[in-house]
Design an enzyme around this catalytic site. Structure first.
Site, PDB file in Angstrom:
ATOM      1  N   HIS A  48       1.932  20.190 -33.211  1.00  0.00           N
ATOM      2  CA  HIS A  48       1.391  21.463 -32.694  1.00  0.00           C
ATOM      3  C   HIS A  48       2.118  22.060 -31.367  1.00  0.00           C
ATOM      4  O   HIS A  48       1.710  22.469 -30.388  1.00  0.00           O
ATOM      5  CB  HIS A  48      -0.166  20.912 -32.234  1.00  0.00           C
ATOM      6  N   ARG A  99       0.823  -1.370  -0.021  1.00  0.00           N
ATOM      7  CA  ARG A  99      -0.099   0.138   0.039  1.00  0.00           C
ATOM      8  C   ARG A  99       0.944   1.207  -0.053  1.00  0.00           C
ATOM      9  O   ARG A  99       0.351   2.353  -0.329  1.00  0.00           O
ATOM     10  CB  ARG A  99      -1.045  -0.019   1.130  1.00  0.00           C
ATOM     11  N   GLU A 104       0.051   5.876 -20.839  1.00  0.00           N
ATOM     12  CA  GLU A 104       0.343   4.438 -19.597  1.00  0.00           C
ATOM     13  C   GLU A 104       1.823   4.299 -19.530  1.00  0.00           C
ATOM     14  O   GLU A 104       2.265   4.181 -18.519  1.00  0.00           O
ATOM     15  CB  GLU A 104      -0.561   3.446 -19.901  1.00  0.00           C
ATOM     16  N   LYS A 114      -0.001   2.288  -3.017  1.00  0.00           N
ATOM     17  CA  LYS A 114      -0.883   1.578  -3.978  1.00  0.00           C
ATOM     18  C   LYS A 114      -2.386   2.192  -4.065  1.00  0.00           C
ATOM     19  O   LYS A 114      -2.783   2.122  -5.304  1.00  0.00           O
ATOM     20  CB  LYS A 114      -0.922   0.112  -3.524  1.00  0.00           C
ATOM     21  N   TRP A 146       1.505   6.285   5.834  1.00  0.00           N
ATOM     22  CA  TRP A 146       1.903   7.128   4.660  1.00  0.00           C
ATOM     23  C   TRP A 146       1.805   8.517   5.453  1.00  0.00           C
ATOM     24  O   TRP A 146       0.470   8.993   5.510  1.00  0.00           O
ATOM     25  CB  TRP A 146       1.204   6.738   3.506  1.00  0.00           C
ATOM     26  N   GLU A 196       6.785   6.450 -12.737  1.00  0.00           N
ATOM     27  CA  GLU A 196       6.576   5.914 -11.167  1.00  0.00           C
ATOM     28  C   GLU A 196       7.676   5.180 -10.811  1.00  0.00           C
ATOM     29  O   GLU A 196       8.092   5.491  -9.444  1.00  0.00           O
ATOM     30  CB  GLU A 196       5.403   4.911 -11.430  1.00  0.00           C
TER      31      GLU A 196
HETATM   32  C1  AGP Z   1      -0.563   3.235 -11.547  1.00  0.00           C
HETATM   33  O1  AGP Z   1       0.446   2.532 -11.951  1.00  0.00           O
HETATM   34  C2  AGP Z   1      -0.677   3.723 -10.378  1.00  0.00           C
HETATM   35  N1  AGP Z   1      -0.411   3.111  -9.118  1.00  0.00           N
HETATM   36  C3  AGP Z   1      -1.914   4.728 -10.139  1.00  0.00           C
HETATM   37  O2  AGP Z   1      -2.052   5.442 -11.150  1.00  0.00           O
HETATM   38  C4  AGP Z   1      -3.410   3.803  -9.831  1.00  0.00           C
HETATM   39  O3  AGP Z   1      -3.686   3.290 -11.140  1.00  0.00           O
HETATM   40  C5  AGP Z   1      -4.476   5.149  -9.293  1.00  0.00           C
HETATM   41  O4  AGP Z   1      -4.242   5.733  -7.978  1.00  0.00           O
HETATM   42  C6  AGP Z   1      -5.527   4.478  -9.498  1.00  0.00           C
HETATM   43  O5  AGP Z   1      -5.757   3.355  -8.413  1.00  0.00           O
HETATM   44  P1  AGP Z   1      -7.239   2.374  -8.283  1.00  0.00           P
HETATM   45  O6  AGP Z   1      -7.119   1.523  -9.728  1.00  0.00           O
HETATM   46  O7  AGP Z   1      -7.134   1.492  -7.408  1.00  0.00           O
HETATM   47  O8  AGP Z   1      -8.407   3.170  -7.843  1.00  0.00           O
END
Ligand code: AGP
Length: 616
Positions: free
Chosen positions: A508, A27, A485, A611, A76, A492
């Site tokens: 552009h 997490r 992505e 997470k 956190w 990340e």
């Molecule tokens: C993706 O690699 C990230 N950890 C993050 O963007 C994630 O997808 C976003 O925080 C949404 O999380 P969720 O799908 O649990 O809602």
């Protein structure tokens, strides 16, 4: 973002807490701590900034003799930095009670003034300590733990999963939730509390979801749930689908590597049981009623991060098959724009965890305005699917690495199935389109396995590019969100500057970034099924190549048109253009993982990230 564990039972309490915290490490956190009722009958705490290993070292140096009740936390940081003092648990009632908390207490300044004016001294900068001290003032005045706890939680504004225990009632833990999840694990002669089932799934798969604004009271032999006024609430247990092994690395170098490799199975699980006699049928949508689905005249997809990119990919397919206008909005922007919503709007949320606070708040906002809400979610019984009118689970299995991989491809797959279901019910999907899509689904897991096998080639590429400081990603149509992505993955986990662009947008402005040797990944659409877009992207490649870009083209097998203009070519299996991003994203996932590894970084737990983001 904060892990929470509670244990009441006869087994090794510290080990039960650490085991739960290890499983919640995914997490994201920056300090950790435990509190137990010790063998002298008092409350003892150990807490430490940094990773769990620091707390484990502290416990080795200064062991705890626990008498069977304890709470554990990974924090956190929100209020106050990630220091030993700010780490949870926090104490009240002169050290006789301990509290842990996830969330934000918005009225903490007012409560802090109250407790300090009542003579309390605060040691940390946290909102949680204010709650612990307030609770302690109540228990010190003679109230039992449950009564004091109920009174205090009713005074809190904001979000919380809050656990407390008091030495005068050893064996008991009280826990409340408000806009933040809480699950009870039912064992034999022992019971658990957790932020999610990962906290106890290695000990029991029997679980109870605690509903919003409820309080759970556990002892080794009993579980009770009440509302905030103390009225008893009935609850139902369920069997957790995920087994403990699914949340282990299983021999892989990282959870992310394991999860990239699990993508063929994840996709197969998302599709399983949803194609019947050549038609896509999602029972959860059928339950909403055909009339309701036919009346929908607008869809808004709400999500954050990777899930929003999955939503963007899905929006193209839903619009194409169901002929409903679809837009994608970041959850945290959605309600602030005062969106136009009617009873014919459908809001589809996409969330791996089902607990992302921004997305939950967007869904609640939509519910309050009477729109139909559908949740595309990976986590069984999470808050968002439970609040929504329908839940379409992705069944991808637990995703532990902070960087989302298998959840992304499973989310796109689920959104495509949803689009096909809507198109069939609304009569907008042609028999040929349905047959073609079903054929794609049947072969997708196999093709995904081939895409996963690009690992070796990408590892070499990453080896040569280990010093790269900036990478661009280009895509068109569904390739555009896949490019976004790819860039997000690199930011990340490899902390490398990366940008994703719609290929057509380059001229552009962004083309000014292209300099000699600038690496650019280009997602090339299928030339067979999308010849026009393909030719446009090949032109884009020539434009950037002419300006010195180093082009890495992700192409369909047999596509030779790009060969003269690409420095590297990564081949993925033949598929229809709409399905391209599901496969094209895989080499981008590997690239990020390999660069992160080459830089010696923590692939699974990148700095500053959690997470699931359970605060707004
Ligand atoms: C993706 O690699 C990230 N950890 C993050 O963007 C994630 O997808 C976003 O925080 C949404 O999380 P969720 O799908 O649990 O809602």
């Amino acid at each position: 973002m904060c892990g929470i564990v509670g244990y009441a039972g006869p087994n090794d309490t510290v080990e039960a807490l650490l085991n739960g915290l290890r499983r919640l490490e995914y997490r994201g956190y920056d300090s950790a701590g435990v509190a137990v009722i010790d063998d002298t009958g008092g409350v003892s705490v150990r807490k430490k900034s940094g990773k769990l290993v620091n707390l484990e070292d502290l416990l080795k140096a200064s062991p705890l003799e626990a008498a069977g009740t304890g709470i554990g936390h990974t924090r956190w940081a929100t209020h106050g930095g990630p220091t030993d003092v700010n780490a949870h648990p926090h104490l009240g009632d002169d050290g006789r009670l301990a509290v842990i908390h996830n969330g934000i207490v918005e009225n903490f300044a007012e409560l802090r003034d109250e407790v300090t004016s009542r003579g309390a001294e605060l040691l940390s900068e946290t909102d949680t300590e204010v709650v612990a001290v307030l609770l302690g003032l109540e228990t010190a005045s003679g109230k039992d733990l449950e009564t004091a706890f109920r009174e205090v939680v009713q005074r809190l504004h904001g979000t919380f999963t809050l656990l407390a225990m008091h030495q005068s009632e050893p064996g008991k833990i009280v826990a409340a939730r408000h806009h933040s999840p809480l699950v009870v694990g039912l064992g034999e002669g022992e019971n658990f509390l957790g932020f999610d089932v990962a906290a106890f799934v290695s000990s029991t798969r029997r679980a109870v979801v605690v509903n919003e604004d409820n309080i759970a009271i556990i002892t080794p032999d009993s579980v009770r749930i009440t509302d905030f006024t103390g009225a008893e609430v009935d609850f139902e247990e369920y069997e957790v689908e995920w087994d403990a092994g699914a949340a282990d690395k299983g021999g892989w170098s990282s959870f992310m590597a394991k999860e990239i490799n699990e993508q063929p199975e994840a996709i197969a699980n998302t599709i399983r049981g949803r194609i019947v006699d050549g038609h896509v049928e999602i029972p959860e949508l059928t339950a909403l009623g055909e009339d309701r689905l036919k009346e929908i005249d607008r869809i808004i997809i709400v999500a954050c991060g990777t899930a929003s990119y999955a939503g963007m990919v899905g929006s193209y397919a839903i619009e194409q098959w169901a002929r409903i206008p679809v837009e994608v909005q970041l959850s945290h922007e959605f309600r602030y724009r005062d969106p136009v919503l009617t009873d014919r709007t459908m809001v589809i949320s996409v969330s791996q965890s089902g607990e992302t606070m921004d997305t939950l708040m967007a869904v609640k906002y939509a519910i309050e305005r009477g729109v139909t809400t559908v949740s595309v979610c990976n986590t069984q019984s999470a808050t968002i699917p439970r609040e929504s009118d329908a839940a379409v689970y992705t069944h991808a299995g637990p995703e532990v690495a902070v960087a989302s991989t298998k959840a992304f491809v499973a989310q796109i797959t689920a959104l495509y199935l949803l689009g096909l279901h809507l198109g069939r019910v609304r009569g907008t999907l042609s028999a040929e389109d349905e047959a073609a899509a079903v054929e794609q689904f049947e072969t997708l897991p196999e093709k995904m396995a081939e895409a996963v096998a690009t690992h070796e080639q990408i590892a070499q590429l990453a080896h040569w590019m280990a010093d790269t400081r900036s990478v661009l990603f280009l895509g068109r149509h569904v390739g555009y969100p896949a490019a976004l992505e790819g860039a997000l993955k690199l930011k990340e986990i490899a902390y490398i500057h990366a940008e994703g662009f719609a290929a057509g947008e380059l001229k552009h402005g962004p083309i000014a970034l292209i300099d000699h040797g600038q690496p650019v990944f280009v997602l090339v659409p299928s030339p067979r099924t999308s010849p026009l877009m393909h030719s446009k992207v090949v032109s884009n490649i020539q434009e950037i190549r002419a300006r010195g870009a180093r082009v890495i083209a992700i192409v369909e097998k047999g596509d030779t048109a790009v060969l003269p203009f690409a420095d590297d070519v990564v081949r993925i299996p033949l598929t229809d253009a709409l399905f391209d991003p599901i496969l094209q994203v895989v080499p981008l996932q590997w690239f990020a993982l390999e660069l992160s590894t080459a830089k010696g970084l923590d692939v699974d737990q990148p700095r500053n990230l959690a997470k699931s983001v359970t605060v707004e």
